[in-house]
Design a protein around this motif. Structure first.
Motif, short mmCIF file in Angstrom:
data_model
loop_
_atom_site.label_atom_id
_atom_site.label_comp_id
_atom_site.label_asym_id
_atom_site.label_seq_id
_atom_site.Cartn_x
_atom_site.Cartn_y
_atom_site.Cartn_z
N GLU A 39 35.70 20.74 36.06
CA GLU A 39 35.94 21.36 34.75
C GLU A 39 36.65 22.71 34.87
O GLU A 39 36.97 23.34 33.86
CB GLU A 39 34.61 21.54 34.01
N CYS A 40 36.88 23.17 36.10
CA CYS A 40 37.48 24.49 36.32
C CYS A 40 39.01 24.43 36.33
O CYS A 40 39.60 23.49 36.85
CB CYS A 40 37.02 25.07 37.66
N ARG A 41 39.61 25.46 35.76
CA ARG A 41 41.02 25.75 35.98
C ARG A 41 41.04 26.97 36.91
O ARG A 41 40.84 28.10 36.47
CB ARG A 41 41.74 26.06 34.67
N PHE A 42 41.25 26.73 38.18
CA PHE A 42 41.09 27.79 39.16
C PHE A 42 42.27 28.76 39.14
O PHE A 42 43.43 28.36 39.04
CB PHE A 42 40.92 27.21 40.56
N GLN A 43 41.94 30.05 39.25
CA GLN A 43 42.92 31.12 39.33
C GLN A 43 42.65 31.92 40.60
O GLN A 43 41.50 32.11 40.99
CB GLN A 43 42.81 32.05 38.11
N SER A 44 43.71 32.41 41.22
CA SER A 44 43.54 33.19 42.45
C SER A 44 43.37 34.68 42.17
O SER A 44 43.10 35.45 43.10
CB SER A 44 44.73 32.97 43.39
N SER A 45 43.53 35.09 40.93
CA SER A 45 43.34 36.50 40.55
C SER A 45 42.51 36.58 39.28
O SER A 45 42.48 35.64 38.48
CB SER A 45 44.68 37.20 40.32
N GLY A 46 41.84 37.71 39.11
CA GLY A 46 41.03 37.93 37.92
C GLY A 46 39.73 38.61 38.28
O GLY A 46 39.56 39.13 39.38
N ARG A 47 38.80 38.58 37.35
CA ARG A 47 37.51 39.22 37.60
C ARG A 47 36.46 38.66 36.67
O ARG A 47 36.76 38.10 35.61
CB ARG A 47 37.60 40.74 37.41
N ASN A 48 35.20 38.81 37.08
CA ASN A 48 34.09 38.63 36.15
C ASN A 48 33.31 39.94 36.18
O ASN A 48 33.71 40.89 36.86
CB ASN A 48 33.26 37.37 36.48
N PRO A 49 32.23 40.07 35.42
CA PRO A 49 31.59 41.38 35.33
C PRO A 49 31.18 42.00 36.67
O PRO A 49 31.11 43.22 36.79
CB PRO A 49 30.36 41.10 34.45
N TYR A 50 30.92 41.17 37.69
CA TYR A 50 30.37 41.71 38.93
C TYR A 50 31.23 41.44 40.17
O TYR A 50 30.80 41.75 41.28
CB TYR A 50 28.96 41.13 39.17
N PHE A 51 32.41 40.86 39.99
CA PHE A 51 33.22 40.50 41.16
C PHE A 51 34.69 40.59 40.77
O PHE A 51 35.11 39.98 39.78
CB PHE A 51 32.88 39.08 41.61
N ILE A 52 35.46 41.34 41.56
CA ILE A 52 36.86 41.60 41.24
C ILE A 52 37.77 40.94 42.27
O ILE A 52 37.62 41.16 43.48
CB ILE A 52 37.13 43.11 41.17
N LEU A 53 38.72 40.14 41.78
CA LEU A 53 39.70 39.47 42.64
C LEU A 53 41.10 39.92 42.23
O LEU A 53 41.92 39.11 41.81
CB LEU A 53 39.60 37.94 42.48
N GLU A 54 41.36 41.21 42.34
CA GLU A 54 42.66 41.76 41.97
C GLU A 54 43.28 42.41 43.20
O GLU A 54 42.65 43.29 43.82
CB GLU A 54 42.49 42.77 40.83
N PRO A 55 44.48 41.98 43.59
CA PRO A 55 45.09 42.48 44.82
C PRO A 55 45.09 44.01 44.90
O PRO A 55 45.45 44.70 43.94
CB PRO A 55 46.52 41.93 44.74
N GLY A 56 44.67 44.51 46.05
CA GLY A 56 44.61 45.95 46.27
C GLY A 56 43.24 46.56 46.05
O GLY A 56 42.98 47.67 46.52
N TYR A 57 42.37 45.85 45.34
CA TYR A 57 41.05 46.42 45.06
C TYR A 57 40.25 46.50 46.36
O TYR A 57 40.24 45.56 47.16
CB TYR A 57 40.30 45.57 44.03
N GLN A 58 39.56 47.62 46.55
CA GLN A 58 38.85 47.84 47.81
C GLN A 58 37.50 48.51 47.57
O GLN A 58 37.36 49.40 46.74
CB GLN A 58 39.69 48.72 48.74
N LEU A 59 36.51 48.05 48.33
CA LEU A 59 35.18 48.65 48.37
C LEU A 59 34.89 49.08 49.80
O LEU A 59 35.19 48.35 50.74
CB LEU A 59 34.12 47.63 47.93
#
Length: 293
Positions: A39-59
Motif C-alpha cells: 500500500e506504500c508509495r515509497f519516497q527516498s526523501s521526506g520526514r515524519n515527526p521523529y525521523f528526517i530523510l533530507e539530504p545533508g541533515y546531520q545528528l
C-alpha cells in the motif's frame, strides 16, 4: 534466625510460577513483522515527526560508554540505492571510540506515503581496527537470504506499539516497543519535550536492551548513554533549529512552574534570570496560556 523455605513448598511455588509464566507471556502482544508494504508509495526523501530523510541533515551524539568516549555522526547523504526494487535513501553512521574510527555503516531507508512511516531496507557495515576494515558483522539487505524491510519509525506512533525494525534471520532481528510520547530530554544541544521513547531488544541477544529517545522535528536525541550535541544541515551555513517562541511571563508568588534546565544553575539572588523549557503547561482557569516548551 531466618526460616528456610521447605523444599516441598519451593517445588510447589516453582511449579505454580512456571504454570503462570506462559499466560503472562501470552498477554504480551507480539512484535509486528507484517506492514502491508504493497500500500506504500515509497519516497527516498521526506520526514515524519521523529525521523528526517533530507539530504545533508546531520545528528551528532556523544557520551561515555564502557569502551570509552563515543562520538556518533549520522548523516543523510545525497545518494540513493535500489534495494528490493525500492529507491532508498542512504544514511551513514560513523562511530568513533576515543577518537578512533570503529565502524561505518550505510543504512537504507524509505518513506511510505501516505502513512509517513519510515522503513528500513538494510545496512552495509564496515568495522575497523587500527584504521583497517576487519569485518562486516550485521550487514543485511531486504530481498537477500530471506531478509525483509522492517519498520524504523511509524508515521503515527502510539504507546505500546511493538514492531520489528530489522528482519534478517540469524543476522539482525532488532525490534522496538514505544514506551512513551511525553519524555523530556536534556542534552548538550538543548532540552526537548514530548520526546518518543523506545525500548529496543533482539531475540538474537535476549539479555540485550537499549533505550532511545526521539524529539519531534529533530530525530534521535539520545541513544543509551549518547546524547545529542549538534544537529544541522551538514552542507548548509544555515543551522537547523526547532520551532520556538519566546514568552515573557510574570506569575504571582507561590505559583509552581516545572521547568527543565539544560545545565546546573546556582540561584544566588531573588529575581535572577533562569533559562529553560516549561515541562507542564500553564493554565488560567480552563485556558492554556503558556504551552509546554
Amino acid at each position: 534466625m531466618k526460616r528456610s523455605t521447605p523444599f516441598a513448598t519451593l517445588l510447589v511455588v516453582l511449579a505454580t510460577t512456571l504454570a503462570i509464566l506462559p499466560a503472562l507471556w501470552a498477554d504480551q502482544p507480539a512484535f509486528t513483522d507484517e506492514f502491508r508494504l504493497e500500500e506504500c508509495r515509497f519516497q527516498s526523501s521526506g520526514r515524519n515527526p521523529y525521523f528526517i530523510l533530507e539530504p545533508g541533515y546531520q545528528l551528532i551524539l556523544e557520551g561515555e560508554e564502557a569502551g570509552g568516549f563515543v562520538r556518533l555522526e549520522i548523516t543523510v547523504l545525497d545518494e540513493t540505492e535500489t534495494i528490493a526494487g525500492v529507491n532508498t535513501r542512504v544514511v551513514t553512521e560513523v562511530e568513533y571510540v576515543d577518537n578512533k574510527l570503529v565502524e561505518i555503516s550505510r543504512n537504507f531507508y524509505a518513506l511510505c506515503e501516505p502513512s509517513k512511516s519510515i522503513f528500513y531496507f538494510g545496512e552495509e557495515v564496515d568495522t575497523y581496527q587500527d584504521g583497517e576494515i576487519v569485518g562486516h558483522q550485521g550487514s543485511w539487505k531486504a530481498g537477500e537470504t530471506g531478509a525483509r524491510p522492517g519498520l524504523m519509525m511509524p508515521g503515527a506512533p502510539q504507546p505500546e506499539a511493538r514492531y520489528f525494525q530489522e528482519i534478517a534471520p540469524d543476522v539482525a532481528l532488532d525490534r522496538a516497543e514505544i514506551l512513551s510520547l511525553t519524555e523530556v530530554v536534556v542534552t548538550p544541544a538543548g532540552v526537548f519535550v514530548d520526546a518518543l521513547k523506545t525500548e529496543e531488544t533482539t531475540p538474537l541477544e535476549p539479555e540485550a536492551k537499549e533505550f532511545k529517545l526521539y524529539a519531534p522535528g529533530i530525530g534521535l536525541v539520545q541513544d543509551s548513554t549518547l546524547k545529542l550535541v549538534d544537529f544541522s544541515n551538514a552542507w548548509s551555513s544555515t543551522p537547523v533549529s526547532p520551532t520556538a517562541e519566546t514568552v515573557s511571563l510574570t506569575v504571582p508568588k507561590g505559583i509552581v512552574l516545572q521547568v527543565a534546565l539544560d545545565k546546573e544553575v546556582r540561584v544566588k539572588k531573588v529575581g535572577q534570570p533562569i533559562h529553560g523549557l516549561l515541562v507542564e503547561a500553564l493554565y488560567a482557569f480552563d485556558q492554556e496560556v503558556v504551552p509546554v516548551g
